[in-house]
Write an enzyme that holds these catalytic residues in place. Structure first.
Site, PDB file in Angstrom:
ATOM      1  N   ASP A  30      45.697  22.038-143.595  1.00 60.38           N
ATOM      2  CA  ASP A  30      46.559  20.920-143.978  1.00 60.38           C
ATOM      3  C   ASP A  30      45.697  19.816-144.611  1.00 60.38           C
ATOM      4  O   ASP A  30      44.609  19.501-144.103  1.00 60.38           O
ATOM      5  CB  ASP A  30      47.262  20.382-142.718  1.00 60.38           C
ATOM      6  CG  ASP A  30      48.433  19.475-143.041  1.00 60.38           C
ATOM      7  OD1 ASP A  30      49.550  19.771-142.626  1.00 60.38           O
ATOM      8  OD2 ASP A  30      48.210  18.436-143.703  1.00 60.38           O
ATOM      9  N   ASN A  86      58.856  21.940-138.142  1.00 61.20           N
ATOM     10  CA  ASN A  86      59.903  20.949-138.379  1.00 61.20           C
ATOM     11  C   ASN A  86      60.982  21.495-139.316  1.00 61.20           C
ATOM     12  O   ASN A  86      60.659  22.126-140.327  1.00 61.20           O
ATOM     13  CB  ASN A  86      59.293  19.695-139.015  1.00 61.20           C
ATOM     14  CG  ASN A  86      58.237  19.052-138.129  1.00 61.20           C
ATOM     15  OD1 ASN A  86      58.356  19.067-136.903  1.00 61.20           O
ATOM     16  ND2 ASN A  86      57.199  18.502-138.733  1.00 61.20           N
ATOM     17  N   HIS A  99      57.222  26.254-142.966  1.00 59.54           N
ATOM     18  CA  HIS A  99      55.803  26.315-142.574  1.00 59.54           C
ATOM     19  C   HIS A  99      55.698  26.039-141.086  1.00 59.54           C
ATOM     20  O   HIS A  99      56.526  25.336-140.507  1.00 59.54           O
ATOM     21  CB  HIS A  99      54.945  25.331-143.375  1.00 59.54           C
ATOM     22  CG  HIS A  99      55.470  23.931-143.364  1.00 59.54           C
ATOM     23  ND1 HIS A  99      56.503  23.518-144.173  1.00 59.54           N
ATOM     24  CD2 HIS A  99      55.112  22.851-142.629  1.00 59.54           C
ATOM     25  CE1 HIS A  99      56.760  22.246-143.943  1.00 59.54           C
ATOM     26  NE2 HIS A  99      55.940  21.816-143.005  1.00 59.54           N
ATOM     27  N   HIS A 101      53.059  24.576-138.263  1.00 62.10           N
ATOM     28  CA  HIS A 101      51.817  23.827-138.041  1.00 62.10           C
ATOM     29  C   HIS A 101      51.055  24.433-136.864  1.00 62.10           C
ATOM     30  O   HIS A 101      51.633  24.651-135.794  1.00 62.10           O
ATOM     31  CB  HIS A 101      52.120  22.374-137.656  1.00 62.10           C
ATOM     32  CG  HIS A 101      52.754  21.554-138.728  1.00 62.10           C
ATOM     33  ND1 HIS A 101      52.030  20.711-139.536  1.00 62.10           N
ATOM     34  CD2 HIS A 101      54.043  21.436-139.124  1.00 62.10           C
ATOM     35  CE1 HIS A 101      52.856  20.090-140.374  1.00 62.10           C
ATOM     36  NE2 HIS A 101      54.084  20.517-140.144  1.00 62.10           N
TER      37      HIS A 101
HETATM   38  P1  5GP Z   1      56.149  18.740-142.553  1.00 62.51           P
HETATM   39  O1  5GP Z   1      56.174  17.252-142.345  1.00 62.51           O
HETATM   40  O2  5GP Z   1      57.044  19.143-143.714  1.00 62.51           O
HETATM   41  O3  5GP Z   1      56.398  19.549-141.325  1.00 62.51           O
HETATM   42  O4  5GP Z   1      54.659  19.073-142.944  1.00 62.51           O
HETATM   43  C1  5GP Z   1      54.170  19.073-144.230  1.00 62.51           C
HETATM   44  C2  5GP Z   1      52.663  19.140-144.112  1.00 62.51           C
HETATM   45  O5  5GP Z   1      52.138  19.593-145.339  1.00 62.51           O
HETATM   46  C3  5GP Z   1      51.996  17.809-143.806  1.00 62.51           C
HETATM   47  O6  5GP Z   1      51.219  17.934-142.619  1.00 62.51           O
HETATM   48  C4  5GP Z   1      51.144  17.531-145.034  1.00 62.51           C
HETATM   49  O7  5GP Z   1      49.914  16.931-144.715  1.00 62.51           O
HETATM   50  C5  5GP Z   1      50.949  18.906-145.626  1.00 62.51           C
HETATM   51  N1  5GP Z   1      50.817  18.959-147.069  1.00 62.51           N
HETATM   52  C6  5GP Z   1      51.641  18.372-147.973  1.00 62.51           C
HETATM   53  N2  5GP Z   1      51.257  18.692-149.228  1.00 62.51           N
HETATM   54  C7  5GP Z   1      50.171  19.512-149.093  1.00 62.51           C
HETATM   55  C8  5GP Z   1      49.346  20.179-150.050  1.00 62.51           C
HETATM   56  O8  5GP Z   1      49.496  20.081-151.262  1.00 62.51           O
HETATM   57  N3  5GP Z   1      48.345  20.945-149.536  1.00 62.51           N
HETATM   58  C9  5GP Z   1      48.141  21.088-148.197  1.00 62.51           C
HETATM   59  N4  5GP Z   1      47.138  21.869-147.805  1.00 62.51           N
HETATM   60  N5  5GP Z   1      48.899  20.452-147.276  1.00 62.51           N
HETATM   61  C10 5GP Z   1      49.906  19.686-147.721  1.00 62.51           C
END
Ligand code: 5GP
Ligand code: ZN
Length: 136
Positions: A30, A86, A99, A101
């Site tokens: 991440d 989420n 995704h 985490h």
């Molecule tokens: P969510 O809030 O949708 O559950 O998590 C999205 C996650 O994706 C966040 O932890 C954020 O830091 C990560 N993220 C967003 N854009 C990118 C990206 O372009 N590359 C990577 N490796 N992580 C990303």
């Protein structure tokens, strides 16, 4: 899915720090980690969330999560793990490609994957039990 960043990352069109890859998934670090080693499991096919994820991939993703958690615990010597997923804006989802985490936890890391506990009342317990059981 056009314009989905995780589709592009999963397909290798956008470079990522890839820990693991197979025919169904890519596991990446991440970019905004909650802790050292915070990783994301991305399916290579686009599904917006858990509601859309086919059962076959749902089974595979938890097997992969287990494999990654075991390997990462050994590699990073972390003290625990949060596995978080989420669904929907209200739940904190910001990228609408499923995704999972994988968040290594270290004693006193203050990573803050937490909530404020409420109190389960008898009324709410009975309401939720009746409503959910009726939908299963
Ligand atoms: P969510 O809030 O949708 O559950 O998590 C999205 C996650 O994706 C966040 O932890 C954020 O830091 C990560 N993220 C967003 N854009 C990118 C990206 O372009 N590359 C990577 N490796 N992580 C990303
Ligand atoms: Zn996508």
């Amino acid at each position: 899915m056009e314009n989905c960043i995780f589709c592009k990352i999963a397909a290798g069109e956008i470079p990522s720090a890839t820990l693991y890859e197979d025919e169904d998934f890519r596991v990446i670090l991440d970019l905004g980690p909650a802790s050292k080693g915070h990783a994301l499991i991305l399916p290579k096919q686009h599904y917006a969330n858990l509601y859309e994820l086919p059962d076959e991939l749902a089974e595979k993703v938890i097997r992969l999560a287990k494999k990654m958690v075991i390997a990462m615990t050994k590699a990073l010597q972390c003290d625990g793990f949060n596995v978080v997923q989420n669904n929907g804006e209200a739940a904190g989802q910001t990228v609408f490609h499923f995704h999972m985490h994988l968040i290594p936890r270290y004693k006193d890391d203050h990573a803050g994957v937490t909530w404020t506990p409420g109190k389960l009342t008898d009324e709410v317990r009975d309401e939720v039990l009746a409503k959910v059981r009726a939908c299963l």
